[in-house]
Design an enzyme around this catalytic site. Structure first.
Site, mmCIF file in Angstrom:
data_model
loop_
_atom_site.group_PDB
_atom_site.id
_atom_site.type_symbol
_atom_site.label_atom_id
_atom_site.label_comp_id
_atom_site.label_asym_id
_atom_site.label_seq_id
_atom_site.Cartn_x
_atom_site.Cartn_y
_atom_site.Cartn_z
ATOM 1 N N ARG A 127 49.221 48.412 46.248
ATOM 2 C CA ARG A 127 49.319 49.045 47.122
ATOM 3 C C ARG A 127 48.269 50.411 47.155
ATOM 4 N NH1 ARG A 127 54.979 47.782 45.881
ATOM 5 N NH2 ARG A 127 54.495 48.484 43.912
ATOM 6 N N ASN B 207 48.850 62.173 39.240
ATOM 7 C CA ASN B 207 48.916 62.381 40.628
ATOM 8 C C ASN B 207 47.473 63.082 40.864
ATOM 9 O OD1 ASN B 207 49.700 63.200 43.177
ATOM 10 N ND2 ASN B 207 51.777 62.904 42.654
ATOM 11 N N HIS C 136 61.095 57.955 44.398
ATOM 12 C CA HIS C 136 59.995 56.829 44.706
ATOM 13 C C HIS C 136 60.578 55.564 45.256
ATOM 14 C CE1 HIS C 136 57.357 59.482 42.197
ATOM 15 N NE2 HIS C 136 56.367 59.100 42.671
ATOM 16 N N LYS D 180 58.909 50.847 42.151
ATOM 17 C CA LYS D 180 58.002 51.394 41.116
ATOM 18 C C LYS D 180 58.626 51.126 39.868
ATOM 19 C CE LYS D 180 56.595 56.018 39.396
ATOM 20 N NZ LYS D 180 55.332 55.594 38.971
HETATM 21 P P1 NAD Z 1 51.238 47.704 42.706
HETATM 22 O O1 NAD Z 1 52.009 46.851 41.839
HETATM 23 O O2 NAD Z 1 51.100 47.521 44.217
HETATM 24 O O3 NAD Z 1 49.450 47.482 42.241
HETATM 25 C C1 NAD Z 1 49.170 47.372 40.878
HETATM 26 C C2 NAD Z 1 48.004 46.134 41.122
HETATM 27 O O4 NAD Z 1 47.449 46.030 39.746
HETATM 28 C C3 NAD Z 1 48.623 44.821 41.310
HETATM 29 O O5 NAD Z 1 47.908 44.171 42.570
HETATM 30 C C4 NAD Z 1 48.131 43.856 40.276
HETATM 31 O O6 NAD Z 1 48.158 42.613 40.532
HETATM 32 C C5 NAD Z 1 46.905 44.538 39.542
HETATM 33 N N1 NAD Z 1 46.841 44.274 37.981
HETATM 34 C C6 NAD Z 1 47.787 43.966 37.159
HETATM 35 N N2 NAD Z 1 47.181 43.575 35.874
HETATM 36 C C7 NAD Z 1 45.628 43.697 36.284
HETATM 37 C C8 NAD Z 1 44.797 43.186 35.472
HETATM 38 N N3 NAD Z 1 44.749 42.966 34.143
HETATM 39 N N4 NAD Z 1 43.484 43.181 36.129
HETATM 40 C C9 NAD Z 1 43.343 43.697 37.387
HETATM 41 N N5 NAD Z 1 44.498 44.043 38.301
HETATM 42 C C10 NAD Z 1 45.717 44.064 37.728
HETATM 43 O O7 NAD Z 1 51.345 49.250 42.169
HETATM 44 P P2 NAD Z 1 51.012 50.594 42.967
HETATM 45 O O8 NAD Z 1 52.063 51.099 43.693
HETATM 46 O O9 NAD Z 1 49.581 50.624 43.436
HETATM 47 O O10 NAD Z 1 50.721 51.627 41.523
HETATM 48 C C11 NAD Z 1 49.878 51.065 40.417
HETATM 49 C C12 NAD Z 1 49.920 52.493 39.440
HETATM 50 O O11 NAD Z 1 49.557 53.445 39.950
HETATM 51 C C13 NAD Z 1 51.100 52.645 39.032
HETATM 52 O O12 NAD Z 1 51.376 52.870 37.480
HETATM 53 C C14 NAD Z 1 51.747 53.815 39.820
HETATM 54 O O13 NAD Z 1 52.861 54.668 39.169
HETATM 55 C C15 NAD Z 1 50.428 54.628 39.712
HETATM 56 N N6 NAD Z 1 49.893 55.673 40.785
HETATM 57 C C16 NAD Z 1 49.764 56.662 40.561
HETATM 58 C C17 NAD Z 1 49.378 57.753 41.499
HETATM 59 C C18 NAD Z 1 48.466 59.077 40.993
HETATM 60 O O14 NAD Z 1 48.123 59.597 41.823
HETATM 61 N N7 NAD Z 1 48.136 59.069 39.641
HETATM 62 C C19 NAD Z 1 49.671 57.414 42.797
HETATM 63 C C20 NAD Z 1 50.467 56.220 43.019
HETATM 64 C C21 NAD Z 1 50.435 55.353 41.941
#
Ligand code: NAD
Length: 273
Positions: free
Chosen positions: A13, A126, A157, A161
């Site tokens: 995402r 964030n 959320h 999540k």
């Molecule tokens: P998601 O599950 O949609 O995407 C995560 C991606 O990482 C997946 O496509 C998965 O296949 C990939 N992945 C897993 N292991 C991997 C590896 N070894 N190598 C490469 N890719 C790999 O999740 P998301 O909603 O995109 O969120 C991801 C993270 O970001 C979560 O921890 C979420 O809490 C965090 N997040 C942080 C913020 C911020 O502003 N800091 C905002 C939104 C989400």
């Protein structure tokens, strides 16, 4: 100089949103590498086509080390185990790293800090500018209200999540605990059930909602006798996080070795404007 950005979790995402944010960025930046896990069915897919546009020539692969010399900075939004593996590769190649992944255990957080100690490294629970302002407002409220208010944090959320409470909720807790001279690990209360007894004023409560497609809502409540102050941030699109992370990546290239967060990025850009 055009900043060449690599993304791990490119098909996720946030990964897809980051690719869009880079394409629409005002800063000179381009997507130069897209990395997914080895089991992904999207290996070999073109990022441009994945986003519904023309082919971009950036094809999803699973080997960050193989493309490390083609990028200036890595943005990682994956899972903690992946982030740690990518951090080791970034360290080996002297590559600055931006981490948005949340849900690290204490041991994983320590391992990440150790692995990234020799590089420019920016991590934030964030990256949305509005949330970073919320941290400042919450700190000011905690200092002004002192110990006269009960503090509760509520976050909501989407149903996919995988960690709770959110990294942002925990960061809000850290900010107010620090402002009040409390140790969050001693005063945090995660949800309540059954015969809990009366509330201890020093505690900071965390309440989690997981439902539907909620992008990310956070409210911190300061409640005392006769009045209640609530500070709320609502994200309506992941673009707020993605733009912030791209801003942080462009800023991080050229910074000296050190550990930074989004507050550093915003403060530096405020002082330059
Ligand atoms: P998601 O599950 O949609 O995407 C995560 C991606 O990482 C997946 O496509 C998965 O296949 C990939 N992945 C897993 N292991 C991997 C590896 N070894 N190598 C490469 N890719 C790999 O999740 P998301 O909603 O995109 O969120 C991801 C993270 O970001 C979560 O921890 C979420 O809490 C965090 N997040 C942080 C913020 C911020 O502003 N800091 C905002 C939104 C989400």
């Amino acid at each position: 100089m055009t900043v060449r950005i690599g993304i791990t979790g490119a098909a996720g995402r946030m990964g897809r949103m980051l690719a869009e944010a880079i394409a629409g960025s005002d800063a000179p930046a381009l997507l130069a590498a897209a990395i997914e896990r080895p089991e992904s069915t999207l290996l070999g897919a073109d990022m441009g086509e994945l986003l519904g546009g023309d082919a971009s020539g950036v094809v999803i692969s699973s080997d960050l080390a193989a493309v490390a010399d083609q990028i200036d900075v890595l943005i990682d939004f994956t899972v903690p185990e992946s982030t740690l593996a990518q951090a080791a590769i970034c360290a080996a190649h002297g590559l600055p790293m931006v981490v948005g992944t949340t849900g690290f255990s204490d041991e994983q957080a320590q391992a990440l800090a150790t692995a990234t100690a020799g590089m420019p490294f920016c991590q934030a629970s964030n990256f949305a500018p509005g949330v970073n302002l919320t941290f400042k407002l919450a700190e000011a409220a905690a200092k002004a209200l002192g110990n006269s208010a009960d503090i509760e944090i509520v976050e909501a959320h989407h149903r996919h999540k995988i960690d709770a409470p959110s990294g942002t909720a925990l960061s809000l807790g850290e900010v107010v605990a620090k402002a009040l001279g409390r140790d969050l690990s001693q005063v945090a209360v995660f949800g309540r059930e059954g015969r809990t007894g009366a509330r201890d004023r020093d505690t900071i409560g965390f309440n989690t909602i997981r439902a539907g497609d909620i992008v990310g809502d956070h409210t911190i409540i300061f409640a005392s006798e006769g009045e209640r102050l609530e500070i709320t941030h609502r994200a309506s699109s992941r673009m707020a996080f993605a733009k912030g992370a791209v801003q942080a990546a462009c800023w991080l290239v050229g910074q000296s070795v050190g550990r930074y967060d989004m507050q550093d990025v915003l403060a530096d850009q405020e002082s330059n404007s």
